[in-house]
Design a protein around this motif. Sequence first.
Motif, PDB file in Angstrom:
ATOM      1  N   VAL A 175      -6.696 -14.301   2.853  1.00 21.21           N
ATOM      2  CA  VAL A 175      -6.233 -13.287   2.358  1.00 21.21           C
ATOM      3  C   VAL A 175      -6.986 -12.323   1.888  1.00 21.21           C
ATOM      4  CG1 VAL A 175      -4.094 -12.242   1.013  1.00 21.21           C
ATOM      5  CG2 VAL A 175      -3.618 -14.362   2.450  1.00 21.21           C
ATOM      6  N   LEU A 176      -7.836 -12.901   0.576  1.00 24.66           N
ATOM      7  CA  LEU A 176      -8.668 -12.330   0.088  1.00 24.66           C
ATOM      8  C   LEU A 176      -9.900 -11.336   0.822  1.00 24.66           C
ATOM      9  CD1 LEU A 176      -9.573 -14.455  -3.177  1.00 24.66           C
ATOM     10  CD2 LEU A 176      -8.205 -12.540  -2.900  1.00 24.66           C
ATOM     11  N   MET A 177     -10.330 -12.310   2.042  1.00 26.02           N
ATOM     12  CA  MET A 177     -11.272 -11.674   2.680  1.00 26.02           C
ATOM     13  C   MET A 177     -10.894 -10.520   3.577  1.00 26.02           C
ATOM     14  SD  MET A 177     -14.262 -13.179   2.297  1.00 26.02           S
ATOM     15  CE  MET A 177     -14.426 -14.864   1.309  1.00 26.02           C
ATOM     16  N   TYR A 178      -9.497 -10.532   3.862  1.00 27.17           N
ATOM     17  CA  TYR A 178      -8.873  -9.479   4.595  1.00 27.17           C
ATOM     18  C   TYR A 178      -8.800  -8.084   3.553  1.00 27.17           C
ATOM     19  CZ  TYR A 178      -6.301  -7.171   8.229  1.00 27.17           C
ATOM     20  OH  TYR A 178      -5.828  -6.321   9.107  1.00 27.17           O
ATOM     21  N   LEU A 179      -8.757  -8.230   2.301  1.00 25.45           N
ATOM     22  CA  LEU A 179      -8.197  -7.031   1.384  1.00 25.45           C
ATOM     23  C   LEU A 179      -9.486  -5.807   1.602  1.00 25.45           C
ATOM     24  CD1 LEU A 179      -7.263  -8.686  -2.026  1.00 25.45           C
ATOM     25  CD2 LEU A 179      -5.811  -7.646  -0.211  1.00 25.45           C
ATOM     26  N   PRO A 180     -10.660  -6.263   1.474  1.00 25.84           N
ATOM     27  CA  PRO A 180     -11.462  -5.054   1.829  1.00 25.84           C
ATOM     28  C   PRO A 180     -11.145  -4.281   2.910  1.00 25.84           C
ATOM     29  CG  PRO A 180     -12.935  -7.103   1.170  1.00 25.84           C
ATOM     30  CD  PRO A 180     -11.332  -7.417   1.405  1.00 25.84           C
ATOM     31  N   TYR A 181     -10.760  -5.100   4.124  1.00 19.85           N
ATOM     32  CA  TYR A 181     -10.643  -4.189   5.406  1.00 19.85           C
ATOM     33  C   TYR A 181      -9.330  -3.292   5.233  1.00 19.85           C
ATOM     34  CZ  TYR A 181     -14.151  -7.413   6.893  1.00 19.85           C
ATOM     35  OH  TYR A 181     -15.479  -8.025   6.873  1.00 19.85           O
ATOM     36  N   LEU A 182      -8.157  -3.825   4.416  1.00 17.52           N
ATOM     37  CA  LEU A 182      -7.202  -3.086   4.227  1.00 17.52           C
ATOM     38  C   LEU A 182      -7.619  -1.684   3.478  1.00 17.52           C
ATOM     39  CD1 LEU A 182      -4.551  -5.755   3.347  1.00 17.52           C
ATOM     40  CD2 LEU A 182      -4.594  -4.284   5.331  1.00 17.52           C
ATOM     41  N   LEU A 183      -8.517  -2.145   2.478  1.00 16.68           N
ATOM     42  CA  LEU A 183      -8.936  -0.781   1.438  1.00 16.68           C
ATOM     43  C   LEU A 183      -9.548   0.199   2.523  1.00 16.68           C
ATOM     44  CD1 LEU A 183      -9.864   0.313  -0.867  1.00 16.68           C
ATOM     45  CD2 LEU A 183     -12.071  -0.937  -1.110  1.00 16.68           C
ATOM     46  N   TRP A 184     -10.514  -0.407   3.445  1.00 12.73           N
ATOM     47  CA  TRP A 184     -11.144   0.598   4.316  1.00 12.73           C
ATOM     48  C   TRP A 184     -10.274   1.228   5.365  1.00 12.73           C
ATOM     49  CZ3 TRP A 184     -15.486   3.315   4.763  1.00 12.73           C
ATOM     50  CH2 TRP A 184     -15.610   3.663   6.346  1.00 12.73           C
ATOM     51  N   ARG A 185      -9.160   0.617   5.738  1.00  9.77           N
ATOM     52  CA  ARG A 185      -8.112   1.133   6.705  1.00  9.77           C
ATOM     53  C   ARG A 185      -7.254   1.957   6.261  1.00  9.77           C
ATOM     54  NH1 ARG A 185      -3.703  -2.615  10.085  1.00  9.77           N
ATOM     55  NH2 ARG A 185      -2.875  -0.946  11.175  1.00  9.77           N
ATOM     56  N   TYR A 186      -6.841   1.993   4.908  1.00 10.41           N
ATOM     57  CA  TYR A 186      -5.934   2.895   4.277  1.00 10.41           C
ATOM     58  C   TYR A 186      -6.425   3.729   3.283  1.00 10.41           C
ATOM     59  CZ  TYR A 186      -2.220  -0.289   6.020  1.00 10.41           C
ATOM     60  OH  TYR A 186      -1.501  -0.943   6.875  1.00 10.41           O
ATOM     61  N   ALA A 187      -7.837   3.805   2.684  1.00  6.19           N
ATOM     62  CA  ALA A 187      -8.332   4.743   1.897  1.00  6.19           C
ATOM     63  C   ALA A 187      -9.107   5.521   2.967  1.00  6.19           C
ATOM     64  CB  ALA A 187      -9.008   4.014   0.723  1.00  6.19           C
ATOM     65  N   ALA A 188      -9.987   5.012   3.876  1.00  8.03           N
ATOM     66  CA  ALA A 188     -11.120   5.913   4.600  1.00  8.03           C
ATOM     67  C   ALA A 188     -10.611   6.112   5.946  1.00  8.03           C
ATOM     68  CB  ALA A 188     -12.505   5.139   4.476  1.00  8.03           C
ATOM     69  N   THR A 189      -9.970   5.377   6.827  1.00  2.00           N
ATOM     70  CA  THR A 189      -9.908   5.620   8.085  1.00  2.00           C
ATOM     71  C   THR A 189      -9.032   6.975   8.317  1.00  2.00           C
ATOM     72  OG1 THR A 189      -9.740   3.201   8.582  1.00  2.00           O
ATOM     73  CG2 THR A 189      -8.782   4.756  10.128  1.00  2.00           C
ATOM     74  N   PRO A 190      -8.160   7.335   7.757  1.00  2.00           N
ATOM     75  CA  PRO A 190      -7.576   8.618   8.337  1.00  2.00           C
ATOM     76  C   PRO A 190      -8.587   9.682   8.036  1.00  2.00           C
ATOM     77  CG  PRO A 190      -5.947   7.379   6.572  1.00  2.00           C
ATOM     78  CD  PRO A 190      -7.325   6.738   6.707  1.00  2.00           C
ATOM     79  N   ALA A 191      -9.350   9.948   7.048  1.00  2.00           N
ATOM     80  CA  ALA A 191     -10.164  11.002   6.842  1.00  2.00           C
ATOM     81  C   ALA A 191     -11.248  10.656   8.180  1.00  2.00           C
ATOM     82  CB  ALA A 191     -10.844  10.925   5.585  1.00  2.00           C
TER      83      ALA A 191
END
Length: 382
Positions: free
Chosen positions: A119-135
Amino acid sequence: MSLSHTAAEYMLSDALLPDPSGSRAKGLRLELPSDRMLKFIAVGLPLFLVSLAFAREFSAGSQISCFSPSNFTGKQSAYADTACWDSLLHHGFDAEGHAVTKSLWVLKVFPYSLLVVAVLMYLPYLLWRYAATPALHSDLLFIIDELDKSYNRSVRLVQHMRKVQQSSTEPEQFWEEYERARQERYFEFPLLERYLVCKQHSHSLVIIYLLRNLLLLLFLAATCLYLVFLHLNIFFQDEFSCSIKTGLLQAEPYVPPLIPCKLVFFSVFQLISLTVGGVYVLLMPVVIYNALQLCQWDKGFLSVYEMLPAFDLLSRKMLTCPINDLNIILLFLRANISELTSFSRLSAVSALREATADKQDIDTVVDFMTLLAGLEASKPKY
């Protein structure tokens, strides 16, 4: 109209890029290939190994084997195994002969701790997906669309220049007008280039990307330290002394104070921990490399598009410090090169340009397509 003029018309018409038949939004890759590989390994490896451990636990039954006294019945031996597995306390003596206890309970929660690691290893990818992916998604759609449109504008400009040259009575006047237009940048399509320049002064995407890699590196290092701690303190003790004088057996005089027990699953957990730790150590240099690739520009990508009229980010020294959003966008444009139809066309033109004898006469795609249309490649010498 002559045969050569007709052939030139068809050649220029075929050079135009067709409108995309479907939406590009579904085909865009919003993760770099190396980041995708890191995600699958860092998240999938502990999940896979934990599933194997759970499967072995369900199939093998008891995870502990205690050597009960010979006068114990079968039910008493099963009770002793259960009591020792529930407590997982090692009773021993120190150098001075004092009784000490050491908890081995961490072995019981080890599979669940690996689930927490996943779960911890997946947190950075959640950060990228929701904070940077739309822009990033909107930026890629706009830039890819504008790059293809800029290529089509250049082809249409060649078509117009060809018609003007055919209708011109004085070739010298046409070439003078052409040189003046190039010097005064009348061929410029400024929207895309100015948008890319603005991205040089933006740092939101690059900050999120660096934070993502920093968090991933931190979690990898923390997991490795956790596994080292387990090996130094727990994972070299597969046998322990257990006290069963509790519960129903507490008042029984024939029950010994301590019985030896052995952890059946110990070697499996050792193998799992060594595998996870070794792979995570190998992944850390990959994470560092992904972050360090932002320290240099992907000039090969932009140099191809510098063949377009007035698209000269490199030649005008407009690329400054590479740690900005433009460099991130260039990396993702390279990853989505299949969605960029104009890149393959311009790459082919660039290869032909390198093979041309008079390289100094062909420095933009307009010059090359002018040559294809049957016109002179450079202004006549007077």
